[in-house]
Design a protein around this motif. Structure first.
Motif, PDB file in Angstrom:
ATOM      1  N   GLY A 181       0.787  -1.230   0.000  1.00  0.00           N
ATOM      2  CA  GLY A 181       0.000   0.000   0.000  1.00  0.00           C
ATOM      3  C   GLY A 181       0.816   1.276   0.000  1.00  0.00           C
ATOM      4  O   GLY A 181       0.306   2.341   0.374  1.00  0.00           O
ATOM      5  N   SER A 182       2.070   1.215  -0.435  1.00  0.00           N
ATOM      6  CA  SER A 182       2.890   2.433  -0.497  1.00  0.00           C
ATOM      7  C   SER A 182       2.405   3.339  -1.622  1.00  0.00           C
ATOM      8  O   SER A 182       2.039   2.864  -2.702  1.00  0.00           O
ATOM      9  CB  SER A 182       4.354   2.076  -0.746  1.00  0.00           C
ATOM     10  N   LYS A 183       2.413   4.625  -1.393  1.00  0.00           N
ATOM     11  CA  LYS A 183       2.061   5.591  -2.423  1.00  0.00           C
ATOM     12  C   LYS A 183       3.272   5.826  -3.331  1.00  0.00           C
ATOM     13  O   LYS A 183       4.355   6.153  -2.849  1.00  0.00           O
ATOM     14  CB  LYS A 183       1.629   6.914  -1.803  1.00  0.00           C
ATOM     15  N   VAL A 184       3.086   5.656  -4.612  1.00  0.00           N
ATOM     16  CA  VAL A 184       4.174   5.864  -5.557  1.00  0.00           C
ATOM     17  C   VAL A 184       4.720   7.282  -5.446  1.00  0.00           C
ATOM     18  O   VAL A 184       5.933   7.519  -5.573  1.00  0.00           O
ATOM     19  CB  VAL A 184       3.692   5.567  -6.996  1.00  0.00           C
ATOM     20  N   GLU A 185       3.835   8.236  -5.187  1.00  0.00           N
ATOM     21  CA  GLU A 185       4.246   9.637  -5.097  1.00  0.00           C
ATOM     22  C   GLU A 185       5.286   9.873  -4.003  1.00  0.00           C
ATOM     23  O   GLU A 185       6.038  10.856  -4.046  1.00  0.00           O
ATOM     24  CB  GLU A 185       3.025  10.523  -4.832  1.00  0.00           C
ATOM     25  N   ALA A 186       5.370   8.964  -3.028  1.00  0.00           N
ATOM     26  CA  ALA A 186       6.326   9.120  -1.927  1.00  0.00           C
ATOM     27  C   ALA A 186       7.770   9.020  -2.410  1.00  0.00           C
ATOM     28  O   ALA A 186       8.686   9.458  -1.708  1.00  0.00           O
ATOM     29  CB  ALA A 186       6.064   8.072  -0.848  1.00  0.00           C
ATOM     30  N   ILE A 187       7.972   8.483  -3.591  1.00  0.00           N
ATOM     31  CA  ILE A 187       9.327   8.424  -4.150  1.00  0.00           C
ATOM     32  C   ILE A 187       9.913   9.831  -4.254  1.00  0.00           C
ATOM     33  O   ILE A 187      11.123  10.028  -4.108  1.00  0.00           O
ATOM     34  CB  ILE A 187       9.316   7.729  -5.531  1.00  0.00           C
ATOM     35  N   SER A 188       9.052  10.813  -4.486  1.00  0.00           N
ATOM     36  CA  SER A 188       9.519  12.197  -4.636  1.00  0.00           C
ATOM     37  C   SER A 188      10.100  12.766  -3.346  1.00  0.00           C
ATOM     38  O   SER A 188      10.758  13.807  -3.364  1.00  0.00           O
ATOM     39  CB  SER A 188       8.385  13.095  -5.128  1.00  0.00           C
TER      40      SER A 188
END
Length: 274
Positions: A181-188
């Motif tokens: 459930g990790s948000k891809v946007e968190a890569i930023s």
């Protein structure tokens, strides 16, 4: 533009039952720049009379970089005795990997970690990292989507921050981001230099996220993973390291190991172009 380097995780070739020398040969012939080997395969090679020097020479002669190794030591286990034994195992395996010129070793939440707090995990990772630094190798903090603890990028970032270490390296994997459930946007939120290696793969809408298994992974671009978004985010944070194909498909039909490796390379390049 394809701003990354490509690697092949040996798991992708498991159905062909190749030894490490054959895995290296296939990856090199297919055109990869790097390879990830599994410690179990390295140990089997050494038990059969191989040497770390000979394997290192073969890797270097092939033009490949040994970017990471897949190991399973319970560095954060809830049982202090098991954790102590795991550190001894880790030291033994990391010394072998250092002799091979390996850059890093995966450190996922292997073992019984359900009752371990993230703060305790951070302290355990700091100890593992200290042992690794003395040997000359880097542990890559890996989260597993189905793990009872350290299952998301957010938890990995907490462990990294609370470890007290200045330069923790993370291992990212879109499959584990999806299942955890990790948000891809968190890569930023991270820097490219914080990432040790990125595993690449894809997944279909069915089986559902709650039941999908490692064996259900497919080649990049064949599923619903936001691969293009991931590629853009990785590029935007300055990551230009390795994308390593990690699949667990049990049967490739009539395809040879080289066929599979070449297909994987093509799908990485086409899917992660920015």
């Amino acid at each position: 533009m394809f701003p990354f380097k490509t690697a092949l995780n040996a798991s992708t070739l498991f159905p062909f039952q190749l030894d490490v020398l054959q895995q290296v040969e296939v990856a090199a012939q297919a055109g990869y720049a790097g390879i990830e080997l599994w410690v179990k395969d390295i140990e089997a090679y050494l038990a059969a009379g191989g040497t770390t020097q000979a394997l290192r020479e073969r890797i270097e002669q092939s033009g490949l970089t040994l970017v990471n190794a897949i190991a399973f030591f319970a560095w954060a286990d809830a049982d202090p005795a098991k954790r102590a034994q795991a550190l001894l195992q880790a030291e033994r395996e990391m010394k072998i990997l250092q002799e091979l010129g390996c850059q890093g070793v995966a450190a996922p939440p292997f073992g019984d970690v359900a009752a371990v707090s993230l703060q305790e995990m951070a302290e355990a990772f700091a100890l593992l990292s200290q042992r690794a630094q003395a040997i000359g190798i880097r542990p890559y903090l890996e989260f597993w989507g189905r793990a009872p603890k350290l299952s998301s990028l957010g938890e990995a970032l907490f462990v990294a921050a609370q470890s007290g270490l200045e330069d923790v390296k993370l291992l990212l994997d879109p499959f584990h981001m999806y299942t955890g459930g990790s948000k891809v946007e968190a890569i930023s939120l991270i820097r490219g230099s914080t990432i040790g290696v990125v595993h690449v793969n894809d997944y279909l809408a069915e089986p559902a996220r709650a039941t999908i298994a490692d064996s259900d992974r497919v080649f990049p671009g064949q599923g619903i993973a936001p691969s293009q978004q991931i590629a853009r985010l990785l590029h935007s944070i300055g990551y230009d390291g390795f994308l390593s194909l990690e699949l667990f498909i049990s049967d490739f039909g009539s395809e040879s190991a080289l066929d599979v490796a070449k297909r994987g390379l093509e799908t990485i390049r086409s899917t992660y172009t920015v």
